[in-house]
Scaffold this active site. Structure first.
Site, PDB file in Angstrom:
ATOM      1  CE  LYS A  11       1.031   1.428   4.349  1.00  0.00           C
ATOM      2  NZ  LYS A  11       1.867   2.565   4.641  1.00  0.00           N
ATOM      3  N   PRO A  95       9.677  -4.243  -0.693  1.00  0.00           N
ATOM      4  CG  PRO A  95      10.703  -2.419  -1.687  1.00  0.00           C
ATOM      5  CD  PRO A  95       9.439  -3.218  -1.714  1.00  0.00           C
ATOM      6  CB  VAL A  96      11.956  -5.812   4.434  1.00  0.00           C
ATOM      7  CG1 VAL A  96      11.786  -5.988   5.935  1.00  0.00           C
ATOM      8  CG2 VAL A  96      11.606  -7.098   3.693  1.00  0.00           C
ATOM      9  CB  ALA A  98      10.006   0.142   2.310  1.00  0.00           C
ATOM     10  N   GLY A  99       7.782   1.341   4.607  1.00  0.00           N
ATOM     11  CA  GLY A  99       6.588   2.194   4.645  1.00  0.00           C
ATOM     12  C   GLY A  99       5.541   1.711   3.654  1.00  0.00           C
ATOM     13  CB  ALA A 101       1.890  -1.845   5.026  1.00  0.00           C
ATOM     14  N   GLY A 102       4.477  -4.260   3.923  1.00  0.00           N
ATOM     15  CA  GLY A 102       4.577  -5.645   3.454  1.00  0.00           C
ATOM     16  C   GLY A 102       4.236  -6.660   4.539  1.00  0.00           C
ATOM     17  CB  SER A 104       0.519  -4.730   7.743  1.00  0.00           C
ATOM     18  OG  SER A 104       1.306  -4.075   8.692  1.00  0.00           O
ATOM     19  CB  SER A 105       0.324  -6.749   2.850  1.00  0.00           C
ATOM     20  OG  SER A 105      -0.217  -7.472   1.786  1.00  0.00           O
ATOM     21  CG  ASP A 137      -0.327   0.084   8.222  1.00  0.00           C
ATOM     22  OD1 ASP A 137      -1.159   0.958   8.543  1.00  0.00           O
ATOM     23  OD2 ASP A 137       0.851   0.325   7.923  1.00  0.00           O
TER      24      ASP A 137
END
Ligand code: ATP
Length: 285
Positions: A11, A95-96, A98-99, A101-102, A104-105, A137
């Site tokens: 996101k 990317p980990v 990074a902002g 939200a990987g 959370s997704s 998130d």
């Protein structure tokens, strides 16, 4: 069914206003989430030995109990007395830290996939309560919606209907930023009350892109830029290359720029890849 492969998208926040600090230490925010087509792939396989195993293509992602996906699997196994185990493979493209939200997704995707795999009949309300327990998130990704408004900790979700897709260039510089530290550096302004997110949504619906750029908001951006002044140069560069709205996503360090076409985003990418390892062209998903 004992195997399932699903996509877990990233996101960006086109709008993020911090309203106040809450008694629980989190912040009340108002944010406009946009789902984009930069996705991890997640494969879930039943295991007969009752164990939870996480495998990930990215070396920096924890594989044990600190992984949000592990937390989801453990809490569901306990609450529903599941005897089966599960192996979850995450092919990381997001990317980990990074902002984007990987994590959370991935957690939301695991909530949905495991409830299918283990045939749990989880109520909507319970699903959202698990999501909030795991992270602020997570709830957004439980909806298959491209756009949503997040309030409270960002976990109270209202779907937003915008029949319009945007092109973005995403740049993730190699900088370590902790979301907690970014929020900690925030000086809440008393004048910070106006919520102009509805004006932004109206212009996104009208596809009035010249109005959208100046309406992008991220209250965390000043803190991120003070911590990483080199991002200012990156923002200027992206603007000079033609991106019409350039902003830090969430607590950074990812910076996104909006472009009118895919070709415009690809042109900017060609230039920025010379200096940055992680540059993506993405669209609303
Ligand atoms: P947000 O925008 O929600 O703050 P983020 O994009 O900044 O998230 P993530 O990629 O979600 O950050 O990862 C933040 C930290 O969470 C990582 O440093 C990592 O150690 C941890 N983590 C736990 N589970 C995962 C996961 N499944 N994928 C990526 N990181 C994970």
């Amino acid at each position: 069914m004992n195997q399932l492969t699903v996509k877990s998208p990233a996101k960006v926040n086109l709008y993020l206003k911090v309203r106040c600090k809450r008694p629980d230490g989190f912040h009340d925010i108002i944010t406009l989430f946009e789902r984009v087509n930069l996705c991890d792939d997640m494969t879930f396989r039943s295991r007969q030995d009752g164990k939870i195993r996480i495998l990930c293509s990215h070396p920096q992602v924890p594989k044990g109990p600190k992984n949000l996906v592990y937390k989801v699997a453990r809490v569901l196994r306990n609450d529903f007395s599941i005897k089966e185990g599960v192996e979850i493979y995450i092919k990381k493209r997001i990317p980990v830290a990074a902002g984007l939200a990987g994590g959370s997704s991935n957690a939301a995707t695991a909530l949905l996939a495991l409830s299918k795999l283990w045939k749990l009949n989880i109520s909507h309300k319970k699903l959202f309560s698990y999501a909030s327990q795991i992270g602020s998130d997570v709830a957004f990704f439980l909806y298959q919606s491209s756009w949503a408004l997040g309030t409270e900790r960002g976990d109270k979700i209202k779907k937003i209907n915008i029949n319009n897709k945007l092109w973005h260039i995403l740049v993730v510089p190699k900088i370590k930023l902790l979301a907690g530290k970014v929020y900690g550096g925030l000086k809440l302004k008393l004048t910070n009350k106006k919520d102009d997110v509805s004006i932004l949504i109206r212009n996104l619906r009208k596809n009035d892109m010249s109005a959208v750029g100046p309406l992008l908001v991220n209250d965390l951006e000043d803190v991120v830029l003070a911590m990483c002044p080199q991002l200012l140069r990156l923002k200027q560069k992206m603007r000079s290359l033609g991106a019409y709205g350039v902003m830090v996503s969430g607590s950074g360090p990812c910076v996104y720029g909006l472009t009118r076409t895919k070709a415009a985003a690809q042109k900017i990418r060609q230039i920025l890849v010379k200096n940055y390892a992680q540059v993506f062209v993405v669209e609303t998903l």
